[in-house]
Every structure is written in C-alpha cells, then in structure tokens.
Design an enzyme around this catalytic site. Structure first.
Site, short mmCIF file in Angstrom:
data_model
loop_
_atom_site.label_atom_id
_atom_site.label_comp_id
_atom_site.label_asym_id
_atom_site.label_seq_id
_atom_site.Cartn_x
_atom_site.Cartn_y
_atom_site.Cartn_z
N ASP A 159 -108.78 8.48 -64.60
CA ASP A 159 -107.90 9.52 -64.06
C ASP A 159 -108.54 10.08 -62.79
OD1 ASP A 159 -105.65 11.76 -65.29
OD2 ASP A 159 -107.04 12.43 -63.72
N ASN A 167 -102.62 15.89 -52.99
CA ASN A 167 -101.22 16.05 -52.58
C ASN A 167 -101.03 17.34 -51.79
OD1 ASN A 167 -99.94 13.76 -53.56
ND2 ASN A 167 -99.73 14.60 -55.61
N HIS A 172 -97.60 14.30 -50.13
CA HIS A 172 -97.31 13.26 -51.11
C HIS A 172 -97.60 11.85 -50.57
CE1 HIS A 172 -95.24 12.14 -54.88
NE2 HIS A 172 -95.65 13.36 -55.21
N ASP A 176 -99.99 9.15 -52.22
CA ASP A 176 -99.55 7.78 -52.55
C ASP A 176 -100.52 6.75 -51.99
OD1 ASP A 176 -97.40 8.82 -53.82
OD2 ASP A 176 -95.89 8.16 -52.36
N GLU A 202 -101.45 9.67 -61.91
CA GLU A 202 -102.74 9.30 -61.28
C GLU A 202 -103.70 8.80 -62.34
OE1 GLU A 202 -102.86 12.03 -63.27
OE2 GLU A 202 -104.61 12.89 -62.25
P1 GH3 Z 1 -107.71 16.56 -63.19
O1 GH3 Z 1 -108.99 16.42 -62.46
O2 GH3 Z 1 -107.83 17.50 -64.35
O3 GH3 Z 1 -107.13 15.27 -63.58
O4 GH3 Z 1 -106.71 17.29 -62.18
P2 GH3 Z 1 -105.46 16.67 -61.43
O5 GH3 Z 1 -105.07 17.57 -60.33
O6 GH3 Z 1 -105.75 15.26 -61.04
O7 GH3 Z 1 -104.42 16.61 -62.60
P3 GH3 Z 1 -102.98 17.19 -62.73
O8 GH3 Z 1 -102.41 16.56 -63.97
O9 GH3 Z 1 -103.00 18.68 -62.65
O10 GH3 Z 1 -102.21 16.66 -61.48
C1 GH3 Z 1 -101.85 15.34 -61.30
C2 GH3 Z 1 -101.06 15.24 -60.03
O11 GH3 Z 1 -100.69 13.90 -59.75
C3 GH3 Z 1 -99.79 16.06 -60.05
C4 GH3 Z 1 -98.74 15.10 -59.57
O12 GH3 Z 1 -97.92 15.69 -58.60
C5 GH3 Z 1 -99.52 13.97 -58.96
N1 GH3 Z 1 -98.81 12.69 -59.00
C6 GH3 Z 1 -98.29 12.06 -60.08
N2 GH3 Z 1 -97.67 10.92 -59.71
C7 GH3 Z 1 -97.80 10.82 -58.35
C8 GH3 Z 1 -97.35 9.88 -57.38
O13 GH3 Z 1 -96.73 8.86 -57.67
N3 GH3 Z 1 -97.67 10.13 -56.08
C9 GH3 Z 1 -98.36 11.22 -55.70
N4 GH3 Z 1 -98.63 11.41 -54.43
N5 GH3 Z 1 -98.76 12.15 -56.60
C10 GH3 Z 1 -98.50 11.96 -57.90
MG MG Z 2 -106.17 13.81 -62.52
MG MG Z 3 -103.83 13.00 -65.19
#
Ligand code: GH3
Ligand code: MG
Ligand code: MG
Length: 289
Positions: A159, A167, A172, A176, A202
């Site tokens: 992760d 982001n 975004h 990506d 992610e």
């Molecule tokens: P942690 O270290 O605890 O994992 O924190 P984090 O910020 O990585 O985790 P969190 O679950 O809070 O956020 C994950 C983010 O990933 C939020 C979401 O908008 C982003 N995300 C999910 N799918 C995609 C995608 O396809 N593209 C982009 N750019 N962002 C994405």
């Molecule tokens: Mg994360």
């Molecule tokens: Mg996650």
C-alpha cells in the site's frame, strides 16, 4: 471420407486439422489438444455429437471451445438441439465450400474477440496489472495447487504511504502517474511467475507461487527499497513515495489475504515504509534511512 473432404476444403485456411472417428476419441482429443474450434458431426458411432457437445460444455477446460455442428440440411430439430446445447453454429451437409470456410473464419474471429474481451475484463485499465477479480480467482487456484503439491506460496500486500497527500499536492493525474510507475517497478522487480495485481485504489497484491514467506520478505524488501529510492515525474515535478508491505504464507490457508492485510496494517502502525510478515519470527525490515 468426411475427413478427406474437410482437409481438401480447408486446405487454404490458416488452420491445422486433427481428426477423430468417434465420439469418445473426439472428446479425448479435444480435452488433450484444447483446439480453437471443434467441427462436430451429429451422427457418430457410439457417443453421438450431442453427447460430445454436452460433455465439452460441462468441462471447465473445454467449455469455451466453439463448436460447429455438421447436420443434414433438413434436420431442423438437430440444428436447434445443437445450438441449445451451446454450439456456436451449424453447417449443413453436403457442404458448400465457401460457406464452410466463411463459417469457420467467422467462428474463430468471434471466439478470439470473446477471448480478448474476457482478458480485458481482468485487467486494470490504469496500470495494466491484473485486477482484483482476477486476483481472487487466481489466489484460490494457486492456494489449492500449493496445498496439493506441498509447495510454499506467499501473498504480499503493498500500500502506498500517505497517497492522499500525493493527490492533494500533485492532483489526480499526478497520483495516477505514481500508480503507473509503482506498478511498473513491481513488475520489474518480480519473477515472471509472480502474479501482480492492483487490488484497489493504491493497494497492490502479489501472489508468489513456490515462495516461502522469508523469500517473499526479501522480495518485498527489495521492492520497498527500490520504490523509496525512485523519483517519479509528473509535468516536470519530481514525486517521491514510500510503500508499506504485509506478507502471509500458505500456512494461513484461506485467510492468507486477511493475514497479509493484518501484517500490512502493522507495517503502517509501526511507521510505514517497512515490511511486516504475519506470524513470523523473522525480523521485519526497517526503513533504509
Ligand atoms: P496510508 O499511508 O495510511 O495508506 O494513507 P493513504 O493516504 O495512502 O490512504 P488513504 O486510504 O487515506 O487514501 C488513499 C487515497 O488513494 C485516496 C484516494 O483518493 C486515492 N486513490 C484511490 N484510487 C486512485 C486512483 O485511481 N488514482 C488516484 N490518483 N488516486 C486514487
Ligand atoms: Mg495508502
Ligand atoms: Mg489503502
């Protein structure tokens, strides 16, 4: 006789023909060769064409092989029955050469497109990795294979740390780009037989067939270090990220994914950018700097 005829009629098509003279040997032949297409005569000694079709469609391995029935011109019932049993098409005897060729070509074309489509449904559009639905199905298969053959198997969950901030900071599209680049590093760092998937936003998941958890920990540590040392680029800006990893092995049984996830949670809890192994006495790795 019909075999000689088909050989002559299809000789200019890019196909390789294999023949069987009765239902049972045809079935055995199809199961072994897994051909792209089966031309199936309804009238055969012993097991008839319908029964062969039924069995091919009931077998997971052969159920998607398209079948073209060969029927008599006036046998409407046979045509309907064949199609209802899952045949793709029928050709009436005696064959019209052009029609026979055209139907074989059309069937192969459709079946190829269906194959592409079903493959596409298993691939993540952003990263090109396998998607979650493929992962779930493959994990079940690999787990049972590992158990049957008494071989090790590991599952690695990965992760990206604080990805939300990426982001927020780079937009975004920047996020990506990082997802694509991290996916690329995972592919580069793994063996060809490893199954690398985008599990969700992610999060990535890797199945390591034939890999004990200490081997998987070594791999995850190399991946972790490689990602932490990399600089990703988006619109002229350099972006750096780290990843946390959780590992579980076949000892966890059906719970393997959940166990890898728990280990990942521990990696997050212990400060991120690190590898944790479920139930392991192995020392978990520390961040490089
Ligand atoms: P942690 O270290 O605890 O994992 O924190 P984090 O910020 O990585 O985790 P969190 O679950 O809070 O956020 C994950 C983010 O990933 C939020 C979401 O908008 C982003 N995300 C999910 N799918 C995609 C995608 O396809 N593209 C982009 N750019 N962002 C994405
Ligand atoms: Mg994360
Ligand atoms: Mg996650």
């Amino acid at each position: 006789m019909i075999h000689t005829l088909l050989t002559a009629r299809l000789k200019d098509e890019p196909v390789r023909l294999t023949f069987a003279s009765d239902g049972a040997s045809g079935l055995a032949c199809a199961t072994t060769l897994l051909p792209d297409l089966v031309l199936l005569d309804v009238d055969m000694p012993g097991m008839d064409g319908f029964e062969v079709c039924r069995r091919l469609k009931a077998d997971q391995q052969t159920k998607d092989i398209p079948i073209i029935f060969l029927t008599g011109a006036s046998e409407t019932d046979e045509k309907i029955k064949g199609l209802d049993l899952g045949a793709t098409d029928y050709i009436t005897k005696p064959f019209d050469i052009a029609e026979l060729r055209a139907r074989v070509r059309a069937t192969l074309r459709t079946s190829y497109l269906l194959h592409l489509l079903s493959k596409k449904a298993m691939i993540d559009g952003l990263t090109g990795l396998w998607n979650r639905s493929y992962f779930d199905q493959r994990l079940t298969a690999e787990l049972s294979l590992a158990r049957r053959s008494n071989k090790p198997l590991s599952c690695i969950m990965c992760d990206i740390d604080h990805f939300k901030q990426v982001n927020d900071r780079y937009g975004h599209p920047g996020g990506d780009q990082v997802l694509r680049d991290v996916a690329h590093l995972l592919v580069e760092g793994c063996r060809v037989e490893d199954v690398i998937c985008r599990y969700g936003g992610e999060e990535f998941a890797i199945i390591g067939p034939n890999t004990p958890s200490n081997g998987a920990a070594g791999l995850a540590e190399r991946l972790r270090a490689g990602i932490a040392q990399s600089e990703f680029h988006h619109q002229g800006t350099a972006i750096r990220v780290t990843c946390s990893f959780g590992i579980a092995d076949v000892e966890s049984g059906q719970q393997i994914l959940q166990c890898a996830d728990e280990a990942l949670y521990r990696a997050k809890h212990c400060g991120r950018n690190r590898v944790e192994v479920q139930n392991a006495q192995l020392a978990s790795s520390k961040p490089a700097a």
